[in-house]
Enzyme design. Structure first.
Site, mmCIF file in Angstrom:
data_model
loop_
_atom_site.group_PDB
_atom_site.id
_atom_site.type_symbol
_atom_site.label_atom_id
_atom_site.label_comp_id
_atom_site.label_asym_id
_atom_site.label_seq_id
_atom_site.Cartn_x
_atom_site.Cartn_y
_atom_site.Cartn_z
ATOM 1 N N ASP A 34 8.293 6.417 -13.011
ATOM 2 C CA ASP A 34 7.836 7.604 -13.740
ATOM 3 C C ASP A 34 6.928 8.483 -12.883
ATOM 4 O O ASP A 34 6.342 9.449 -13.377
ATOM 5 C CB ASP A 34 7.110 7.203 -15.029
ATOM 6 C CG ASP A 34 5.888 6.350 -14.744
ATOM 7 O OD1 ASP A 34 5.583 6.109 -13.556
ATOM 8 O OD2 ASP A 34 5.240 5.919 -15.704
ATOM 9 N N ASN B 157 3.070 -5.262 -10.318
ATOM 10 C CA ASN B 157 2.026 -4.974 -9.340
ATOM 11 C C ASN B 157 0.720 -5.589 -9.821
ATOM 12 O O ASN B 157 0.466 -5.655 -11.022
ATOM 13 C CB ASN B 157 1.857 -3.446 -9.214
ATOM 14 C CG ASN B 157 0.772 -3.056 -8.237
ATOM 15 O OD1 ASN B 157 0.712 -3.582 -7.120
ATOM 16 N ND2 ASN B 157 -0.097 -2.146 -8.637
ATOM 17 N N VAL C 36 0.873 6.500 -10.694
ATOM 18 C CA VAL C 36 0.301 5.433 -9.869
ATOM 19 C C VAL C 36 -0.431 4.457 -10.793
ATOM 20 O O VAL C 36 -1.357 4.857 -11.504
ATOM 21 C CB VAL C 36 -0.675 6.009 -8.817
ATOM 22 C CG1 VAL C 36 -1.355 4.879 -8.051
ATOM 23 C CG2 VAL C 36 0.057 6.937 -7.868
ATOM 24 N N ASP C 37 0.014 3.205 -10.800
ATOM 25 C CA ASP C 37 -0.605 2.155 -11.612
ATOM 26 C C ASP C 37 -0.564 2.501 -13.109
ATOM 27 O O ASP C 37 -1.527 2.245 -13.845
ATOM 28 C CB ASP C 37 -2.060 1.895 -11.152
ATOM 29 C CG ASP C 37 -2.129 1.449 -9.695
ATOM 30 O OD1 ASP C 37 -1.255 0.683 -9.272
ATOM 31 O OD2 ASP C 37 -3.051 1.880 -8.981
ATOM 32 N N MET D 6 0.791 -1.228 0.000
ATOM 33 C CA MET D 6 0.000 0.000 0.000
ATOM 34 C C MET D 6 0.827 1.283 0.000
ATOM 35 O O MET D 6 0.264 2.379 -0.028
ATOM 36 C CB MET D 6 -0.958 0.003 1.203
ATOM 37 C CG MET D 6 -1.955 -1.141 1.182
ATOM 38 S SD MET D 6 -2.860 -1.264 -0.396
ATOM 39 C CE MET D 6 -3.939 0.155 -0.229
ATOM 40 N N HIS E 60 -3.418 -5.147 -9.670
ATOM 41 C CA HIS E 60 -4.389 -4.075 -9.407
ATOM 42 C C HIS E 60 -5.783 -4.559 -9.815
ATOM 43 O O HIS E 60 -5.948 -5.110 -10.905
ATOM 44 C CB HIS E 60 -4.000 -2.832 -10.207
ATOM 45 C CG HIS E 60 -4.886 -1.663 -9.931
ATOM 46 N ND1 HIS E 60 -4.791 -0.919 -8.777
ATOM 47 C CD2 HIS E 60 -5.905 -1.133 -10.644
ATOM 48 C CE1 HIS E 60 -5.703 0.039 -8.795
ATOM 49 N NE2 HIS E 60 -6.395 -0.071 -9.919
HETATM 50 C C1 GRF Z 1 -5.634 -7.111 -4.106
HETATM 51 O O1 GRF Z 1 -6.945 -6.823 -4.407
HETATM 52 C C2 GRF Z 1 -4.709 -6.469 -5.110
HETATM 53 O O2 GRF Z 1 -5.252 -6.410 -6.389
HETATM 54 C C3 GRF Z 1 -4.532 -5.082 -4.541
HETATM 55 O O3 GRF Z 1 -4.487 -5.273 -3.141
HETATM 56 C C4 GRF Z 1 -5.203 -6.460 -2.799
HETATM 57 C C5 GRF Z 1 -4.294 -7.323 -1.986
HETATM 58 O O4 GRF Z 1 -4.962 -8.424 -1.427
HETATM 59 N N1 GRF Z 1 -3.355 -4.451 -5.061
HETATM 60 P P1 GRF Z 1 -4.131 -9.536 -0.619
HETATM 61 O O5 GRF Z 1 -3.394 -8.836 0.522
HETATM 62 O O6 GRF Z 1 -3.203 -10.206 -1.564
HETATM 63 O O7 GRF Z 1 -5.185 -10.473 -0.094
#
Ligand code: GRF
Length: 208
Positions: free
Chosen positions: A144, A108, A147-148, A91, A110
């Site tokens: 860059d 990552n 974000v995402d 996060m 998402h």
């Molecule tokens: C997932 O939904 C992922 O896509 C997002 O954060 C969440 C992580 O879930 N980036 P977990 O901790 O792997 O259960």
């Protein structure tokens, strides 16, 4: 590539995506050799310990600033010869000391079809917009500042025209995440992933 791909995972929460890696590619094409978190209470750390994987906590309070913290994470991952860094529910935004060190080697996951709905609360953003098709993206993370925004590695969509709550959408997206992330790691491990020289945004997947 000689031997299994050495993977380091960064996670802040429940770690169900980490668990999906541990239950699938771990010990096959890839080895999860390091799991780090910014939060000491992350359940992901317990999952790693249960699997015998090295863990570490890099709380922001223990470092002068974010780049210093990220440099320490990068050192720790490099000491374990990590070849691919997977952000699985991490996060905190990463900064140059890690992203430059692992350039082109950070991915990552998402819970949206990027570039739609980047950032926090992606599923709620999608619901608020009123979309009928939801999905999951695994993308590279570039230095860059966005974000995402990095190049897309794999995506999978699901039609949920009647969905009204983030919880019901996430229930459908979870199994997709838990299949797609191992698939992405497997592709990298097999050397099947490259960039189109004419368009570096386009990730080429050459699966035989
Ligand atoms: C997932 O939904 C992922 O896509 C997002 O954060 C969440 C992580 O879930 N980036 P977990 O901790 O792997 O259960």
């Amino acid at each position: 590539m000689a031997g299994p791909l050495r993977v380091g995972v960064l996670a802040s929460g429940a770690g169900t995506n980490l668990q999906a890696l541990l239950d699938s590619v771990h010990g096959e094409e890839a080895l999860v050799v390091a799991v780090a978190s910014d939060r000491p209470d992350a359940v992901a750390l317990r999952r790693a310990e249960d699997a015998g994987v090295a863990t570490a906590v890099f709380a922001l309070d223990d470092h002068p600033d974010r780049p210093a913290r990220d440099g320490a994470i990068a050192d720790w991952l490099a000491e374990r010869d990590v070849q691919l860094v997977v952000l699985a529910g991490y996060m905190a935004l990463l900064t140059s000391p890690l992203l430059r060190r692992f350039a082109g080697r950070v991915v990552n996951i998402h819970p949206s079809l990027l570039p739609a709905f980047p950032g926090l609360r992606a599923v709620q953003q999608a619901l608020d917009y009123g979309v009928k098709v939801f999905g999951v993206t695994v993308h590279f993370v570039d230095d860059d500042g966005g974000v995402d925004t990095g190049p897309v590695l794999v995506q999978r969509a699901v039609e949920l025209p009647g969905a009204t709550t983030a919880q019901e959408v996430m229930e459908q997206l979870r199994p997709i995440e838990h299949a797609l992330l191992p698939e992405a790691v497997r592709l990298v491990a097999r050397g099947a992933v490259s960039r189109d020289p004419d368009n570096p945004r386009r990730v080429v997947v050459s699966e035989n």
